[in-house]
Design a protein around this motif. Sequence first.
Motif, PDB file in Angstrom:
ATOM      1  N   GLN A 284       0.807  -1.215   0.000  1.00  0.00           N
ATOM      2  CA  GLN A 284       0.000   0.000   0.000  1.00  0.00           C
ATOM      3  C   GLN A 284       0.843   1.268   0.000  1.00  0.00           C
ATOM      4  OE1 GLN A 284      -2.976  -0.063   3.029  1.00  0.00           O
ATOM      5  NE2 GLN A 284      -3.775   1.969   2.558  1.00  0.00           N
ATOM      6  N   SER A 285       1.978   1.260   0.686  1.00  0.00           N
ATOM      7  CA  SER A 285       2.806   2.457   0.791  1.00  0.00           C
ATOM      8  C   SER A 285       3.389   2.879  -0.545  1.00  0.00           C
ATOM      9  CB  SER A 285       3.934   2.229   1.810  1.00  0.00           C
ATOM     10  OG  SER A 285       4.805   1.206   1.348  1.00  0.00           O
ATOM     11  N   LYS A 286       3.454   1.957  -1.496  1.00  0.00           N
ATOM     12  CA  LYS A 286       4.009   2.269  -2.811  1.00  0.00           C
ATOM     13  C   LYS A 286       2.919   2.326  -3.879  1.00  0.00           C
ATOM     14  CE  LYS A 286       8.414   0.021  -1.702  1.00  0.00           C
ATOM     15  NZ  LYS A 286       9.362  -1.051  -2.094  1.00  0.00           N
ATOM     16  N   SER A 287       1.684   2.439  -3.436  1.00  0.00           N
ATOM     17  CA  SER A 287       0.544   2.455  -4.355  1.00  0.00           C
ATOM     18  C   SER A 287      -0.202   3.778  -4.225  1.00  0.00           C
ATOM     19  CB  SER A 287      -0.394   1.278  -4.057  1.00  0.00           C
ATOM     20  OG  SER A 287       0.306   0.041  -4.122  1.00  0.00           O
ATOM     21  N   CYS A 288      -1.207   3.955  -5.082  1.00  0.00           N
ATOM     22  CA  CYS A 288      -1.978   5.195  -5.028  1.00  0.00           C
ATOM     23  C   CYS A 288      -3.379   4.959  -5.577  1.00  0.00           C
ATOM     24  CB  CYS A 288      -1.279   6.294  -5.843  1.00  0.00           C
ATOM     25  SG  CYS A 288      -1.964   7.941  -5.566  1.00  0.00           S
ATOM     26  N   LEU A 289      -4.375   5.441  -4.834  1.00  0.00           N
ATOM     27  CA  LEU A 289      -5.760   5.417  -5.287  1.00  0.00           C
ATOM     28  C   LEU A 289      -6.178   6.860  -5.544  1.00  0.00           C
ATOM     29  CD1 LEU A 289      -7.287   2.849  -2.760  1.00  0.00           C
ATOM     30  CD2 LEU A 289      -6.422   2.424  -5.061  1.00  0.00           C
TER      31      LEU A 289
ATOM     32  N   LEU B 265     -12.859   3.478  -3.231  1.00  0.00           N
ATOM     33  CA  LEU B 265     -12.031   2.436  -3.822  1.00  0.00           C
ATOM     34  C   LEU B 265     -11.365   1.591  -2.741  1.00  0.00           C
ATOM     35  CD1 LEU B 265     -10.283   4.432  -6.708  1.00  0.00           C
ATOM     36  CD2 LEU B 265     -12.333   3.009  -6.843  1.00  0.00           C
ATOM     37  N   GLU B 266     -11.430   0.280  -2.921  1.00  0.00           N
ATOM     38  CA  GLU B 266     -10.753  -0.660  -2.039  1.00  0.00           C
ATOM     39  C   GLU B 266      -9.951  -1.633  -2.898  1.00  0.00           C
ATOM     40  OE1 GLU B 266     -13.764  -2.542   0.271  1.00  0.00           O
ATOM     41  OE2 GLU B 266     -14.366  -0.685   1.307  1.00  0.00           O
ATOM     42  N   VAL B 267      -8.756  -1.980  -2.428  1.00  0.00           N
ATOM     43  CA  VAL B 267      -7.843  -2.794  -3.243  1.00  0.00           C
ATOM     44  C   VAL B 267      -7.387  -4.026  -2.477  1.00  0.00           C
ATOM     45  CG1 VAL B 267      -5.557  -2.848  -4.327  1.00  0.00           C
ATOM     46  CG2 VAL B 267      -7.005  -0.860  -4.621  1.00  0.00           C
ATOM     47  N   ASP B 268      -7.330  -5.150  -3.191  1.00  0.00           N
ATOM     48  CA  ASP B 268      -6.648  -6.339  -2.694  1.00  0.00           C
ATOM     49  C   ASP B 268      -5.233  -6.255  -3.259  1.00  0.00           C
ATOM     50  OD1 ASP B 268      -5.494  -8.872  -2.403  1.00  0.00           O
ATOM     51  OD2 ASP B 268      -7.449  -9.858  -2.432  1.00  0.00           O
ATOM     52  N   TYR B 269      -4.274  -5.893  -2.414  1.00  0.00           N
ATOM     53  CA  TYR B 269      -2.914  -5.628  -2.892  1.00  0.00           C
ATOM     54  C   TYR B 269      -2.183  -6.899  -3.326  1.00  0.00           C
ATOM     55  CZ  TYR B 269      -3.453  -0.818  -1.481  1.00  0.00           C
ATOM     56  OH  TYR B 269      -3.908   0.481  -1.384  1.00  0.00           O
ATOM     57  N   GLU B 270      -2.713  -8.031  -2.958  1.00  0.00           N
ATOM     58  CA  GLU B 270      -2.094  -9.285  -3.388  1.00  0.00           C
ATOM     59  C   GLU B 270      -2.516  -9.652  -4.813  1.00  0.00           C
ATOM     60  OE1 GLU B 270      -1.804 -13.990  -2.024  1.00  0.00           O
ATOM     61  OE2 GLU B 270      -2.726 -12.508  -0.698  1.00  0.00           O
ATOM     62  N   THR B 271      -3.793  -9.476  -5.113  1.00  0.00           N
ATOM     63  CA  THR B 271      -4.309  -9.855  -6.432  1.00  0.00           C
ATOM     64  C   THR B 271      -4.443  -8.668  -7.387  1.00  0.00           C
ATOM     65  OG1 THR B 271      -6.608  -9.562  -5.732  1.00  0.00           O
ATOM     66  CG2 THR B 271      -5.615 -11.736  -5.390  1.00  0.00           C
TER      67      THR B 271
ATOM     68  N   CYS C 118       1.987   9.786  -2.844  1.00  0.00           N
ATOM     69  CA  CYS C 118       0.770   9.650  -3.653  1.00  0.00           C
ATOM     70  C   CYS C 118      -0.001  10.960  -3.685  1.00  0.00           C
ATOM     71  CB  CYS C 118      -0.108   8.532  -3.076  1.00  0.00           C
ATOM     72  SG  CYS C 118      -1.761   8.431  -3.796  1.00  0.00           S
ATOM     73  N   ASP C 119      -0.307  11.424  -4.885  1.00  0.00           N
ATOM     74  CA  ASP C 119      -1.144  12.612  -5.065  1.00  0.00           C
ATOM     75  C   ASP C 119      -2.514  12.149  -5.542  1.00  0.00           C
ATOM     76  OD1 ASP C 119      -2.338  15.004  -5.560  1.00  0.00           O
ATOM     77  OD2 ASP C 119      -0.859  15.732  -7.015  1.00  0.00           O
ATOM     78  N   ARG C 120      -3.428  12.006  -4.603  1.00  0.00           N
ATOM     79  CA  ARG C 120      -4.747  11.448  -4.902  1.00  0.00           C
ATOM     80  C   ARG C 120      -5.547  12.312  -5.865  1.00  0.00           C
ATOM     81  NH1 ARG C 120      -6.529   7.718  -0.919  1.00  0.00           N
ATOM     82  NH2 ARG C 120      -8.653   8.225  -1.593  1.00  0.00           N
ATOM     83  N   THR C 121      -5.303  13.603  -5.842  1.00  0.00           N
ATOM     84  CA  THR C 121      -6.114  14.526  -6.644  1.00  0.00           C
ATOM     85  C   THR C 121      -5.626  14.659  -8.086  1.00  0.00           C
ATOM     86  OG1 THR C 121      -4.768  16.426  -5.950  1.00  0.00           O
ATOM     87  CG2 THR C 121      -6.659  15.851  -4.573  1.00  0.00           C
ATOM     88  N   LYS C 122      -4.502  14.061  -8.395  1.00  0.00           N
ATOM     89  CA  LYS C 122      -3.922  14.207  -9.728  1.00  0.00           C
ATOM     90  C   LYS C 122      -4.747  13.457 -10.774  1.00  0.00           C
ATOM     91  CE  LYS C 122       0.583  14.057 -12.015  1.00  0.00           C
ATOM     92  NZ  LYS C 122       2.003  13.682 -11.846  1.00  0.00           N
ATOM     93  N   ILE C 123      -4.987  14.098 -11.893  1.00  0.00           N
ATOM     94  CA  ILE C 123      -5.699  13.466 -13.003  1.00  0.00           C
ATOM     95  C   ILE C 123      -4.667  13.041 -14.044  1.00  0.00           C
ATOM     96  CG2 ILE C 123      -7.469  13.734 -14.771  1.00  0.00           C
ATOM     97  CD1 ILE C 123      -8.556  13.906 -11.944  1.00  0.00           C
TER      98      ILE C 123
END
Length: 232
Positions: A61-66, A78-84, A122-127
């Motif tokens: 999660q620390s290297k991901s972004c929603l 948004l919810e993520v299964d980081y394994e799959t 992570c910049d969540r607001t970025k398009i």
Amino acid sequence: MKARCSVLSVCWFIVICVFGEDVTVKEGGSVVLETDDQKKTDDTLLWYHEDKRIALINEDQSKSCLYDGEDGRFRDRLEVDYETGFLTITDIRFEHAGDYEAEIIRSQSSGKSQSLNRNRKCDRTKIIQKTSNLGETIKKISVNVEAKTEEESYKTEKENRTKEESYSTGKILAGTCGVGVLLVVVAAVLGVIYYRRWRSRNAGMEKNKPDRLLEDQRKDDSDVSCENPSSV
């Protein structure tokens, strides 16, 4: 291609799309977007909605972004299964309808991971508009959102009211308990103060008792001397 999606109903409609290309979900429900390929630990998965990135999924999660998406439509949905790499969209609305696409960057693809800024915040607001493929497209799903019936809307409204009433009752009980605890604490503090004062007063009385007895004895001796003067 005919959709092959399973529908589960537990208070809300939850649609899990595994193999199908099209899926229809009720307004307010949830949809799980799955891929057919197995994501490996070091692979990166990208999800797009109408060619705009909504998720960048790395190994943790620390290297991901929603992303919140346009007008913040995906914020807190948004919810993520980081394994799959499976992506769940909750409390879905009509603006969430449209085409979704999953793109995977294999760990063997050298040089691609650096372009995804793994080490940046992570910049969540970025398009981020999709201009070209960074990896391999492994899934395309078209999501349709269907309006709820009057009965379903009434049920949802009733459930929300029940939740709000339960929350309000909980706050009242918590406040009452808080006042009760405060009163007990105040009573305990006052009791300690009273006890210390009482003990201090008694200790002073015990300390001065010999002096009082001596003074009383002197008074008695003086009275005796006055009543029976010496004849010598």
